[in-house]
Design a protein around this motif. Structure first.
Motif, PDB file in Angstrom:
ATOM      1  N   THR A 253       0.840  -1.180   0.000  1.00 29.23           N
ATOM      2  CA  THR A 253       0.000   0.000   0.000  1.00 29.23           C
ATOM      3  C   THR A 253       0.880   1.236   0.000  1.00 29.23           C
ATOM      4  O   THR A 253       1.742   1.398   0.859  1.00 29.23           O
ATOM      5  CB  THR A 253      -0.941   0.014   1.218  1.00 29.23           C
ATOM      6  OG1 THR A 253      -1.669   1.235   1.220  1.00 29.23           O
ATOM      7  CG2 THR A 253      -0.215  -0.159   2.527  1.00 29.23           C
ATOM      8  N   ASN A 254       0.676   2.108  -0.998  1.00 28.76           N
ATOM      9  CA  ASN A 254       1.525   3.281  -1.186  1.00 28.76           C
ATOM     10  C   ASN A 254       2.986   2.837  -1.226  1.00 28.76           C
ATOM     11  O   ASN A 254       3.372   2.041  -2.067  1.00 28.76           O
ATOM     12  CB  ASN A 254       1.260   4.318  -0.100  1.00 28.76           C
ATOM     13  CG  ASN A 254      -0.189   4.810  -0.136  1.00 28.76           C
ATOM     14  OD1 ASN A 254      -0.798   4.865  -1.209  1.00 28.76           O
ATOM     15  ND2 ASN A 254      -0.741   5.151   1.025  1.00 28.76           N
ATOM     16  N   ASP A 255       3.783   3.278  -0.276  1.00 27.96           N
ATOM     17  CA  ASP A 255       5.198   2.875  -0.241  1.00 27.96           C
ATOM     18  C   ASP A 255       5.466   1.840   0.847  1.00 27.96           C
ATOM     19  O   ASP A 255       6.613   1.542   1.172  1.00 27.96           O
ATOM     20  CB  ASP A 255       6.093   4.102   0.010  1.00 27.96           C
ATOM     21  CG  ASP A 255       6.009   5.115  -1.116  1.00 27.96           C
ATOM     22  OD1 ASP A 255       5.803   4.685  -2.270  1.00 27.96           O
ATOM     23  OD2 ASP A 255       6.127   6.324  -0.840  1.00 27.96           O
ATOM     24  N   THR A 256       4.412   1.290   1.414  1.00 24.10           N
ATOM     25  CA  THR A 256       4.566   0.345   2.519  1.00 24.10           C
ATOM     26  C   THR A 256       4.312  -1.079   2.044  1.00 24.10           C
ATOM     27  O   THR A 256       3.286  -1.353   1.415  1.00 24.10           O
ATOM     28  CB  THR A 256       3.583   0.683   3.661  1.00 24.10           C
ATOM     29  OG1 THR A 256       3.812   2.018   4.085  1.00 24.10           O
ATOM     30  CG2 THR A 256       3.769  -0.281   4.824  1.00 24.10           C
ATOM     31  N   GLN A 257       5.254  -1.968   2.326  1.00 24.04           N
ATOM     32  CA  GLN A 257       5.097  -3.376   2.002  1.00 24.04           C
ATOM     33  C   GLN A 257       4.249  -4.041   3.088  1.00 24.04           C
ATOM     34  O   GLN A 257       4.554  -3.954   4.274  1.00 24.04           O
ATOM     35  CB  GLN A 257       6.454  -4.077   1.906  1.00 24.04           C
ATOM     36  CG  GLN A 257       6.396  -5.479   1.361  1.00 24.04           C
ATOM     37  CD  GLN A 257       6.143  -5.500  -0.142  1.00 24.04           C
ATOM     38  OE1 GLN A 257       6.524  -4.579  -0.851  1.00 24.04           O
ATOM     39  NE2 GLN A 257       5.518  -6.546  -0.621  1.00 24.04           N
ATOM     40  N   LEU A 258       3.165  -4.684   2.683  1.00 28.63           N
ATOM     41  CA  LEU A 258       2.332  -5.387   3.648  1.00 28.63           C
ATOM     42  C   LEU A 258       2.997  -6.696   4.063  1.00 28.63           C
ATOM     43  O   LEU A 258       3.761  -7.276   3.288  1.00 28.63           O
ATOM     44  CB  LEU A 258       0.953  -5.683   3.045  1.00 28.63           C
ATOM     45  CG  LEU A 258       0.119  -4.472   2.644  1.00 28.63           C
ATOM     46  CD1 LEU A 258      -1.197  -4.934   2.020  1.00 28.63           C
ATOM     47  CD2 LEU A 258      -0.149  -3.584   3.838  1.00 28.63           C
ATOM     48  N   PRO A 259       2.717  -7.157   5.261  1.00 28.93           N
ATOM     49  CA  PRO A 259       3.299  -8.455   5.679  1.00 28.93           C
ATOM     50  C   PRO A 259       2.785  -9.576   4.786  1.00 28.93           C
ATOM     51  O   PRO A 259       1.629  -9.577   4.357  1.00 28.93           O
ATOM     52  CB  PRO A 259       2.811  -8.604   7.121  1.00 28.93           C
ATOM     53  CG  PRO A 259       1.620  -7.717   7.243  1.00 28.93           C
ATOM     54  CD  PRO A 259       1.869  -6.565   6.330  1.00 28.93           C
ATOM     55  N   SER A 260       3.670 -10.525   4.514  1.00 33.65           N
ATOM     56  CA  SER A 260       3.296 -11.661   3.673  1.00 33.65           C
ATOM     57  C   SER A 260       2.805 -12.811   4.542  1.00 33.65           C
ATOM     58  O   SER A 260       2.991 -12.823   5.757  1.00 33.65           O
ATOM     59  CB  SER A 260       4.481 -12.120   2.825  1.00 33.65           C
ATOM     60  OG  SER A 260       5.569 -12.496   3.655  1.00 33.65           O
ATOM     61  N   ALA A 261       2.156 -13.782   3.898  1.00 37.20           N
ATOM     62  CA  ALA A 261       1.615 -14.940   4.615  1.00 37.20           C
ATOM     63  C   ALA A 261       1.556 -16.122   3.661  1.00 37.20           C
ATOM     64  O   ALA A 261       1.571 -15.954   2.433  1.00 37.20           O
ATOM     65  CB  ALA A 261       0.227 -14.638   5.177  1.00 37.20           C
ATOM     66  N   THR A 262       1.486 -17.319   4.221  1.00 36.89           N
ATOM     67  CA  THR A 262       1.379 -18.539   3.412  1.00 36.89           C
ATOM     68  C   THR A 262       0.276 -19.431   3.963  1.00 36.89           C
ATOM     69  O   THR A 262      -0.001 -19.419   5.162  1.00 36.89           O
ATOM     70  CB  THR A 262       2.705 -19.325   3.398  1.00 36.89           C
ATOM     71  OG1 THR A 262       3.060 -19.671   4.737  1.00 36.89           O
ATOM     72  CG2 THR A 262       3.820 -18.512   2.768  1.00 36.89           C
ATOM     73  N   ILE A 263      -0.333 -20.201   3.078  1.00 36.45           N
ATOM     74  CA  ILE A 263      -1.323 -21.209   3.431  1.00 36.45           C
ATOM     75  C   ILE A 263      -0.932 -22.477   2.688  1.00 36.45           C
ATOM     76  O   ILE A 263      -0.681 -22.440   1.485  1.00 36.45           O
ATOM     77  CB  ILE A 263      -2.749 -20.779   3.049  1.00 36.45           C
ATOM     78  CG1 ILE A 263      -3.129 -19.473   3.749  1.00 36.45           C
ATOM     79  CG2 ILE A 263      -3.754 -21.871   3.393  1.00 36.45           C
ATOM     80  CD1 ILE A 263      -4.473 -18.925   3.311  1.00 36.45           C
TER      81      ILE A 263
END
Length: 359
Positions: A253-263
């Motif tokens: 979002t904008n210049d911020t990397q969102l945390p990643s996740a796995t399933i």
């Protein structure tokens, strides 16, 4: 209806295989909730539940097995129960179909030779996707079988097709699981051969109806405030007819990397939710993406979303079976009352309800 042997002897296993077909040309399907085999003076002798939905022109074979203690003419009855649904998944009517089967049972000879019996059972099959196939080996003889080797062959690919073991006791049975990946849509052949007692062998065949792969994966995201902290939720919904594996979710979002996740896996017609604590409030337009494998290929889906100020939720939200990392969820609408994210574009998720009917 097919019968493996309509003139069996007492204590000899007989397999009755009804083929259930939907001949209607209308949209929708028929959900087979139960197939039952009943015998005189015995009641239910075998049954199969939750066999899935067949569409127009599709069919499914359901092998059922029984034995008889006494000789004579026997009348078996196969009962199929299900729910007829329209194109929207709504229940139209409850269906119950009964068909009789007749066999003539005799006493065995004084020195019978009882061959082992093989029965093949399959799950719903999708082209290009793995399907488990179970072979049941039954030894009805008074002597143990030795030096057993069981092989499964298919029109598709069979992983580890041959299994061996030293003995199978008298009046005993065992099941062996195989992993099959069918390649062609339509009727596929399965053939299993058991070699035993250093030279003897028996063979059984069965057809397997294979559906075309239907891929339908949606990705959602939600920002929630829980007990004074902000959490981010990713929700992956799989409406297709094959499981998706190794799901990797990321976003920005904008210049911020969102945390990643796995399933690890999202089964067909189900959903999984991942909940991740975040330090800062998430506001703005975000691009989220999920990479996954389906069948033998890699695919992806993504959404553009607008994250507003997170909406507060009750403290007990997420305590009903939810885990801090991965939460199992069913198909349907949004999992929480407070939603802080609006999807760009119109996404409508229908609730498909069903009920199993017995008797």
């Amino acid at each position: 209806m097919t019968v493996s042997n309509d003139e069996p002897t007492t204590d000899e296993a007989v397999t009755v295989t009804p083929t259930v077909s939907l001949s209607s040309q209308k949209d929708g399907g028929f959900e087979i909730t139960q197939v039952i085999l009943t015998a005189p003076d015995q009641g239910r002798v075998d049954e199969a539940d939750d066999l899935g939905v067949i569409g127009s022109g599709e069919s499914i074979d359901v092998p059922l097995q029984t034995t008889f203690d006494t000789a004579g003419e026997k009348r078996l009855v196969v009962t199929v129960r299900g729910v007829r649904t329209d194109a929207n998944g709504s229940t139209q009517k409850i269906g119950v179909i009964e068909r009789p089967v007749y066999v003539s049972v005799s006493e065995p000879s004084s020195n019978p030779v009882t061959e082992p019996q093989l029965q093949i059972t399959t799950d719903r099959a999708v082209a290009g996707s793995d399907v488990p196939v179970t072979v049941t080996v039954s030894n009805g003889d008074d002597n143990a079988l030795t030096d057993l080797a069981l092989r499964l062959e298919s029109d598709g690919t069979v992983e580890d097709p041959t299994r061996v073991w030293p003995t199978l006791g008298a009046r005993n049975m065992t099941t062996v699981e195989f992993n099959v990946q069918p390649e062609n849509v339509g009727s596929n052949s399965l053939e299993t051969t058991l070699e035993y007692n250093s030279g003897s062998h028996v063979t059984a065949t069965q057809s397997m109806q294979v559906e075309p792969l239907r891929e339908d994966v949606d990705l959602y995201a939600f920002a929630l405030e829980r007990n004074g902290s902000t959490v981010l939720q990713y929700r992956v919904t799989n409406r297709g007819n094959a499981p998706i594996d190794d799901v990797s979710i990321s976003g920005q979002t904008n210049d911020t990397q969102l945390p990643s996740a796995t399933i690890e896996t999202v089964d067909a017609t189900s959903a999984q939710t991942v909940t991740i604590p975040v330090n800062d409030a998430l506001v703005g337009t975000a691009q989220i993406e999920a990479m996954y494998t389906v069948g033998d290929r890699t695919a992806q889906t993504g959404q553009s979303i607008n994250i507003t100020e997170p909406t507060a939720t009750k403290s007990e939200t997420g305590t009903n079976g939810e885990q801090s990392i991965t939460t199992a969820g069913g198909l349907g609408g949004l999992p929480f009352a407070g939603v802080g994210i609006a999807l760009i574009g119109l996404v409508s998720v229908g609730l498909v309800g069903y009920r199993q009917w017995d008797r």
